[in-house]
Design a protein around this motif. Structure first.
Motif, PDB file in Angstrom:
ATOM      1  N   ILE A  79       0.811  -1.212   0.000  1.00 11.02           N
ATOM      2  CA  ILE A  79       0.000   0.000   0.000  1.00 11.02           C
ATOM      3  C   ILE A  79       0.850   1.271   0.000  1.00 11.02           C
ATOM      4  N   ILE A  80       1.667   1.469   1.041  1.00 10.88           N
ATOM      5  CA  ILE A  80       2.500   2.680   1.040  1.00 10.88           C
ATOM      6  C   ILE A  80       3.973   2.275   1.105  1.00 10.88           C
ATOM      7  N   THR A  81       4.775   2.840   0.214  1.00 13.81           N
ATOM      8  CA  THR A  81       6.209   2.582   0.261  1.00 13.81           C
ATOM      9  C   THR A  81       6.928   3.915   0.420  1.00 13.81           C
ATOM     10  N   ILE A  82       7.765   4.003   1.416  1.00 16.34           N
ATOM     11  CA  ILE A  82       8.470   5.263   1.680  1.00 16.34           C
ATOM     12  C   ILE A  82       9.918   5.085   1.237  1.00 16.34           C
ATOM     13  N   ILE A  83      10.354   5.919   0.307  1.00 14.52           N
ATOM     14  CA  ILE A  83      11.746   5.791  -0.139  1.00 14.52           C
ATOM     15  C   ILE A  83      12.507   7.092   0.050  1.00 14.52           C
ATOM     16  N   SER A  84      11.973   7.959   0.921  1.00 17.51           N
ATOM     17  CA  SER A  84      12.654   9.236   1.135  1.00 17.51           C
ATOM     18  C   SER A  84      12.853   9.456   2.632  1.00 17.51           C
ATOM     19  N   ASP A  85      13.817  10.285   2.999  1.00 18.56           N
ATOM     20  CA  ASP A  85      14.005  10.641   4.400  1.00 18.56           C
ATOM     21  C   ASP A  85      12.913  11.611   4.842  1.00 18.56           C
ATOM     22  N   TYR A  86      12.837  11.833   6.133  1.00 19.90           N
ATOM     23  CA  TYR A  86      11.906  12.809   6.720  1.00 19.90           C
ATOM     24  C   TYR A  86      10.456  12.617   6.308  1.00 19.90           C
ATOM     25  N   VAL A  87       9.939  11.444   6.362  1.00 17.97           N
ATOM     26  CA  VAL A  87       8.531  11.217   6.031  1.00 17.97           C
ATOM     27  C   VAL A  87       7.783  10.894   7.320  1.00 17.97           C
ATOM     28  N   THR A  88       6.607  11.495   7.471  1.00 16.30           N
ATOM     29  CA  THR A  88       5.758  11.194   8.624  1.00 16.30           C
ATOM     30  C   THR A  88       4.428  10.649   8.133  1.00 16.30           C
ATOM     31  N   ILE A  89       3.996   9.550   8.708  1.00 16.56           N
ATOM     32  CA  ILE A  89       2.663   9.027   8.398  1.00 16.56           C
ATOM     33  C   ILE A  89       1.887   9.056   9.704  1.00 16.56           C
ATOM     34  N   ASP A  90       0.727   9.647   9.697  1.00 13.76           N
ATOM     35  CA  ASP A  90       0.006   9.812  10.953  1.00 13.76           C
ATOM     36  C   ASP A  90      -1.489   9.612  10.742  1.00 13.76           C
ATOM     37  N   GLY A  91      -2.102   8.778  11.525  1.00 12.53           N
ATOM     38  CA  GLY A  91      -3.556   8.684  11.593  1.00 12.53           C
ATOM     39  C   GLY A  91      -4.252   8.092  10.387  1.00 12.53           C
ATOM     40  N   LEU A  92      -3.671   7.085   9.745  1.00  8.56           N
ATOM     41  CA  LEU A  92      -4.379   6.433   8.639  1.00  8.56           C
ATOM     42  C   LEU A  92      -4.968   5.101   9.111  1.00  8.56           C
ATOM     43  N   PHE A  93      -6.005   4.667   8.423  1.00  9.57           N
ATOM     44  CA  PHE A  93      -6.600   3.368   8.702  1.00  9.57           C
ATOM     45  C   PHE A  93      -6.411   2.529   7.433  1.00  9.57           C
ATOM     46  N   ILE A  94      -5.448   1.601   7.461  1.00 12.74           N
ATOM     47  CA  ILE A  94      -5.082   0.885   6.246  1.00 12.74           C
ATOM     48  C   ILE A  94      -5.611  -0.541   6.321  1.00 12.74           C
ATOM     49  N   ILE A  95      -6.345  -0.957   5.304  1.00  5.70           N
ATOM     50  CA  ILE A  95      -6.863  -2.331   5.318  1.00  5.70           C
ATOM     51  C   ILE A  95      -6.584  -3.060   3.995  1.00  5.70           C
ATOM     52  N   ASN A  96      -6.738  -4.364   4.040  1.00  2.39           N
ATOM     53  CA  ASN A  96      -6.637  -5.223   2.853  1.00  2.39           C
ATOM     54  C   ASN A  96      -5.301  -5.145   2.104  1.00  2.39           C
ATOM     55  N   VAL A  97      -4.263  -5.550   2.780  1.00  7.75           N
ATOM     56  CA  VAL A  97      -2.957  -5.674   2.127  1.00  7.75           C
ATOM     57  C   VAL A  97      -2.958  -7.011   1.377  1.00  7.75           C
ATOM     58  N   GLY A  98      -2.390  -7.020   0.193  1.00  7.39           N
ATOM     59  CA  GLY A  98      -2.398  -8.252  -0.590  1.00  7.39           C
ATOM     60  C   GLY A  98      -1.533  -9.345   0.016  1.00  7.39           C
ATOM     61  N   THR A  99      -1.999 -10.573  -0.072  1.00  6.22           N
ATOM     62  CA  THR A  99      -1.200 -11.698   0.413  1.00  6.22           C
ATOM     63  C   THR A  99      -0.493 -12.334  -0.765  1.00  6.22           C
ATOM     64  N   SER A 100       0.786 -12.615  -0.576  1.00  3.74           N
ATOM     65  CA  SER A 100       1.533 -13.216  -1.668  1.00  3.74           C
ATOM     66  C   SER A 100       2.470 -14.253  -1.085  1.00  3.74           C
ATOM     67  N   TYR A 101       2.775 -15.269  -1.859  1.00  8.73           N
ATOM     68  CA  TYR A 101       3.723 -16.264  -1.374  1.00  8.73           C
ATOM     69  C   TYR A 101       5.131 -16.003  -1.895  1.00  8.73           C
TER      70      TYR A 101
END
Lengths: 407, 260
Positions: A79-101
């Motif tokens: 869902i979210i990929t952070i590839i930079s410095d100084y990133v803040t994630i606050d107060g999200l409701f994240i559901i249904n991440v894909g399942t993979s083998y």
């Protein structure tokens, strides 16, 4: 020079804007918001449902959810990929991440970044929760991760740190995932005030991680409490390990651990409180081991460990050893099954205590004999072994057992 | 038979030993619950007492009563009464009064400490049921021994030896065989060996109900699978019942043939 950089930094900060994302705004998706923002902007995500995945945050941003907007990955992948410095994630409701083998999809992944902050995030129906990959100097704070894992092979970990450094993980609640918190090759990590419960495998799992510290955490009713493997200089203080109950469960497993400190922890109602294998120079102090099947199970190759001022209360077996060799030191512990006396009233028993019963030695040799638990015959031979030890290590004694519980 | 049962029963109820026995259990129950208020913990401690003491007291009491009432028995034998009803009546009188002391002695303190509101009630009932069975079994075995031996000392000796064998020596042999044959799969063997000793059977039944089965590891899993299910529970109870019925039948059989 420093002043200049500082000035430059504040100048950039001053330029930062706030960009709103909502279904009736000009910017309708988080991805669009990220692409239209510039460095050090704030993305304010309003209440609503955002069906998005593969959101890549490649610049220093602050992403704030207002009254928990839902980010629904629809089981598509990460869902979210952070590839930079100084990133803040606050107060999200994240559901249904894909399942993979084949790929470890995560709700939030931080890759090779510094100074990140992930807080107040709620994750449900996830595969991997928060996955930190070669990240450092960040903080994972006050998140709530509730998975629905049933089996080990098709579930992921709540918070995973891989090759990380200087990260603080605190006040998170992790439930029903594979490993609550998992560390691999991560050094100088502080894990405190987390509650990890009802996980399929371990509450907390260390592999090849050194100089870490975990304090005031609670590990309750996991497949097994905490496994610390192949790590050095770990500090474990004031944690609670309880109800890890099952035929191969334990509160704390130490495997190839050197120079660790285990102080002030409580182990309650575990099948095995602490299981130790190949661990050297570990200090056990002021721990309470209450109502466990085996309080401490020493499996071999454990040298110069010290056990001081611990309380062993009402365990079926206090210590189990599988060899006659002992190089570990037990002193000034309180043993609830100690029957000696204290004539000079100095609070220390005058008769040494032998924590290894003959029965526990026999059970180690032939596990089937456990069916004779609490048989009168066993009490009799335990007594005779106590009087004159033949099979159990004869130098394994607590020469100065306490008469009263250590407070 | 019921007249004799009634007579024996009330004779024993009036005797000092029944009271002592009753008061012992009463005191034990109260002291245990006073020391720790946790009912389920008290059940575990009680189990240790019950599986050792109940058989011992059943054995000693049975032998003692049989020898003491020998003259009365001979008087009854002179009457036109069936032998089976004389001995069965006496046996049930002794076993009944012992069981009553046990059940009331332990039951009263537990009920006063709120047994009916606690979830330990099933474990406690199981404890009482096995206690009752152990009383029935060991009194019957004691009667058999007493009937076979005119000599009191010999009778007492054998009775105590029987208790010693089943409570201690059997477990020793069991342990020894487990260690000697540790290379072989021993699960079925341990199950069967447990079945053949009423004391071991009671102990295992209670232990597995008390959820310390996780301690038992792999072997425990097999035991749990067997004893934990209704099938296993019923089979164990049937086994205990057989343990009761066989000595009683042998008692009647022997009594009929004995030349007094």
């Amino acid at each position: 020079m420093f002043f200049l950089i500082g000035c430059l930094f504040t100048c950039i900060m001053l330029k930062a804007n706030t960009i709103e994302v909502c279904s009736s705004c000009t910017i309708k998706s988080i991805k669009e918001g990220v692409s239209k923002s510039s460095d050090f902007d704030t993305l304010l995500i309003k209440k609503g449902t955002y069906k998005e995945f593969n959101i890549i945050i490649d610049k220093p941003l602050t992403v704030i959810g207002k009254s928990f907007p839902v980010v629904d990955g629809e089981d598509q992948g990460e869902i979210i990929t952070i590839i930079s410095d100084y990133v803040t994630i606050d107060g999200l409701f994240i559901i249904n991440v894909g399942t993979s083998y084949t790929t470890d999809y995560a709700a939030i992944r931080v890759v090779r970044s510094k100074h990140f902050l992930i807080q107040n995030v709620v994750l449900e129906k996830l595969f991997f929760g928060i996955y930190l990959e070669k990240a450092s100097e960040g903080k994972v704070f006050h998140n709530n991760i509730i998975g629905d894992a049933v089996e080990e092979f098709n579930s992921g970990n709540g918070i995973q740190l891989w090759h990380c450094k200087n990260v603080i993980v605190s006040q998170n609640i992790v439930q029903h995932v594979r490993d609550g918190i998992y560390l691999e090759f991560s050094d100088d990590i502080v894990i405190k005030n987390n509650i990890s419960s009802n996980n399929v495998r371990y509450g907390l799992h260390f592999m090849f991680s050194n100089n870490d510290e975990y304090v005031n955490n609670t590990f309750d009713n996991n497949g097994s409490g905490v496994a610390v493997m192949f790590s050095k200089k770990i500090k474990m203080h004031n944690n609670t390990f309880k109800k890890n109950w099952g035929s191969s469960s334990f509160g704390l497993l130490l495997k190839e651990i050197n120079d660790a400190e285990i102080i002030g922890n409580t182990f309650e109602e575990n099948t095995t409180g602490i299981s130790i294998e190949g661990s050297n120079r570990v200090r056990y102090e002021k721990n309470d081991l209450i109502n466990n099947g085996w309080a401490i199970k020493v499996r071999g190759a454990c040298y110069t460990n010290t056990f001081v001022n611990n309380n062993f209360l009402y365990n079926s077996f206090d210590i189990s050893y599988n060899s006659k060799l002992n190089d570990n030191e037990f002193k000034n512990n309180y043993w609830s099954s100690y029957t000696g006396y204290d004539l000079d009233k100095n609070g220390i028993g005058d008769v040494p205590y032998r924590p290894v019963k003959l029965f526990s030695y026999i059970v180690n040799r032939t596990p089937e004999t456990i069916v004779l638990l609490r048989s009168l015959f066993m009490d009799i031979i335990d007594f005779s072994e106590k009087v004159s030890p033949v099979f159990t290590p004869d130098n394994l004694t607590d020469a100065n057992p306490l008469m009263r519980k250590f407070q | 038979m019921f007249k004799i049962l009634k007579y024996s029963f009330f004779d024993l109820i009036r005797s000092r030993w029944s009271y002592v026995y009753f008061l012992f259990y009463l005191a034990l129950g109260f002291v245990l619950l006073f020391l720790n208020n946790d009912l389920s913990k008290a059940v575990i401690t009680l189990m240790n007492v019950i599986i050792v003491l109940v058989p011992l007291i059943g054995t000693i009491f049975g032998v003692m009563y049989f020898y003491n009432s020998k003259e009365f028995t001979e008087l009854l034998l002179a009457q036109p009464l069936k032998r089976s009803s004389i001995f069965l009546g006496q046996y049930l009188g002794v076993a009944g009064s012992l069981t009553m002391s046990l059940v009331f002695g332990l039951g009263i303190p537990f009920v006063l400490y709120g047994l009916f509101k606690s979830d330990a009630i099933w474990n406690f009932s199981l404890l009482l049921v096995t206690g009752t069975f152990l009383t029935l079994i060991f009194t019957a075995l004691a009667f058999n021994i007493a009937l076979a031996h005119e000599n009191k000392i010999k009778g007492f000796g054998f009775a105590v030896l029987l208790w010693l064998f089943l409570a201690v020596i059997y477990d020793g042999l069991f342990l020894l065989s487990l260690i000697v044959f540790e290379e072989y799969p021993l699960d079925t063997f341990s199950l069967v060996a447990t079945m053949f000793n009423p004391i071991d059977l009671s102990r295992t039944l209670i232990l597995l109900k008390l959820d310390i089965s996780a301690l038992l590891g792999y072997t425990g899993a097999i035991f749990k699978q067997f004893f934990g299910t209704n099938y296993g529970l019923i089979l164990s109870l049937v086994m205990l019942l057989l343990w009761t019925i066989f000595p009683i039948f042998s008692l009647i059989f022997k009594a009929k043939r004995k030349d007094f």
